[in-house]
Design an enzyme around this catalytic site. Sequence first.
Site, PDB file in Angstrom:
ATOM      1  N   ASN A  85       0.857  -1.238   0.022  1.00 22.67           N
ATOM      2  CA  ASN A  85       0.072  -0.003  -0.025  1.00 22.67           C
ATOM      3  C   ASN A  85       0.808   1.315  -0.025  1.00 22.67           C
ATOM      4  O   ASN A  85       0.395   2.417  -0.012  1.00 22.67           O
ATOM      5  CB  ASN A  85      -0.956   0.054   1.141  1.00 22.67           C
ATOM      6  CG  ASN A  85      -0.460   0.018   2.544  1.00 22.67           C
ATOM      7  OD1 ASN A  85       0.979   0.343   2.628  1.00 22.67           O
ATOM      8  ND2 ASN A  85      -0.917  -0.144   3.488  1.00 22.67           N
ATOM      9  N   ILE A 117      -4.056  -4.964   1.920  1.00 23.68           N
ATOM     10  CA  ILE A 117      -4.080  -6.604   2.002  1.00 23.68           C
ATOM     11  C   ILE A 117      -5.609  -6.710   2.676  1.00 23.68           C
ATOM     12  O   ILE A 117      -6.271  -7.646   2.702  1.00 23.68           O
ATOM     13  CB  ILE A 117      -3.141  -7.404   2.685  1.00 23.68           C
ATOM     14  CG1 ILE A 117      -3.000  -6.920   3.770  1.00 23.68           C
ATOM     15  CG2 ILE A 117      -2.080  -7.688   1.677  1.00 23.68           C
ATOM     16  CD1 ILE A 117      -1.885  -8.357   4.529  1.00 23.68           C
ATOM     17  N   TYR A 162       2.809  -4.477  19.345  1.00 23.66           N
ATOM     18  CA  TYR A 162       3.562  -4.969  18.067  1.00 23.66           C
ATOM     19  C   TYR A 162       3.957  -6.472  18.113  1.00 23.66           C
ATOM     20  O   TYR A 162       3.308  -7.218  17.331  1.00 23.66           O
ATOM     21  CB  TYR A 162       4.872  -4.286  17.878  1.00 23.66           C
ATOM     22  CG  TYR A 162       5.585  -4.907  16.618  1.00 23.66           C
ATOM     23  CD1 TYR A 162       5.201  -5.177  15.346  1.00 23.66           C
ATOM     24  CD2 TYR A 162       7.169  -5.354  17.064  1.00 23.66           C
ATOM     25  CE1 TYR A 162       6.079  -5.753  14.463  1.00 23.66           C
ATOM     26  CE2 TYR A 162       7.790  -5.897  16.066  1.00 23.66           C
ATOM     27  CZ  TYR A 162       7.289  -6.143  14.893  1.00 23.66           C
ATOM     28  OH  TYR A 162       8.194  -6.846  14.105  1.00 23.66           O
TER      29      TYR A 162
END
Length: 329
Positions: free
Chosen positions: A32, A52, A141
Amino acid sequence: MSVLICGGAGYIGSHNIRAFTAHGENVIVIDNLETGHRESIPENIKFYQGDIRDSQILDKIFTENKIEAVIHFCAFSLVGESVEQPLKYFNNNVGGMISLLEAMQRNGIKKIIFSSTAATYGEPKKIPIFETDETIPTNPYGESKRIMEKIIYWVSRRYDIRYVSLRYFNVAGAWHDGSIGEDHIHETHLIPLILQVPLGKREFVTIYGDDYPTKDGTCIRDYVHVEDLAEAHILALEYLRNGGESQIFNLGSGDGYSVMEMINAARKATGQNIPVKIGTRREGDPAKLVADSTKAHEILKWYPKFTNMEEIISSAWKWHQSHPNGYKS
Ligand code: UDP
């Protein structure tokens, strides 16, 4: 048949494009471009700009091309930012994984190689770290990557999809010809920050704490060259092609080096004095993170070529010297 590289415009993805094509694979890329660089993807590679999480573009790619396997690198990866904006991380990383697996399942794609991380382990109880050690991530994360692994696990049990999850330790270095390398808007990683000093972009490196229980008081990490890492993805694909069952592998170069040792290696690699200042500890930094990569040696036959830190830093230096402003140079 082609391999779809998701997130091919990023640091690790772009090196994988080079490695897979050099290995004779036909590569297709989706990215992207939110954090990646279009310039890092060779002109002759078929590229789809899109996210995605958009099922339509995934269906379009899987319909227009014969895709054998997916190599999945799309993710936000800044630890500090993930603590500040956890939902951004879960939405992008976990949401992306669900959307990708749904599209794979819809379109009959049966192999996936996933970019995971040592951050899934959190603060280790012992060193080196084995794949079987407990995973208690200490930030969103690492948690998002662990959740993604769990999702693939359950999906692979239900559907005819096999996966290899590769838990990277500290990825470093650049492609040997210096044409691609690390270029982040907000640089937080040690080696690019060290090299900003000889580049004239900063006056000194701040060492985040010298009071850790290590040989010189600075944190120890396991640095693995990005080309060695890419090689592991090729071997993982071959492993799945040969019918290998789903697995998780650590990828480290086998030894731990302290922040101070890395700065000394950078001084040698660049031939320049690199002044340092001792700062406070960075929140959430474990003292030591070193992988046991025996499983990858034994099953994937993966043996990293770069075990000398000066060589790893030299390759990064070649990229940064020729691209002092990254891809905008
Ligand atoms: N580090 C440092 N100064 C910096 C950047 C990083 O001392 O300007 C240290 C950090 O505390 C850690 C090691 O370097 O021990 C590697 O940090 P990096 O952010 O590159 O990777 P991480 O281990 O966090 O994934």
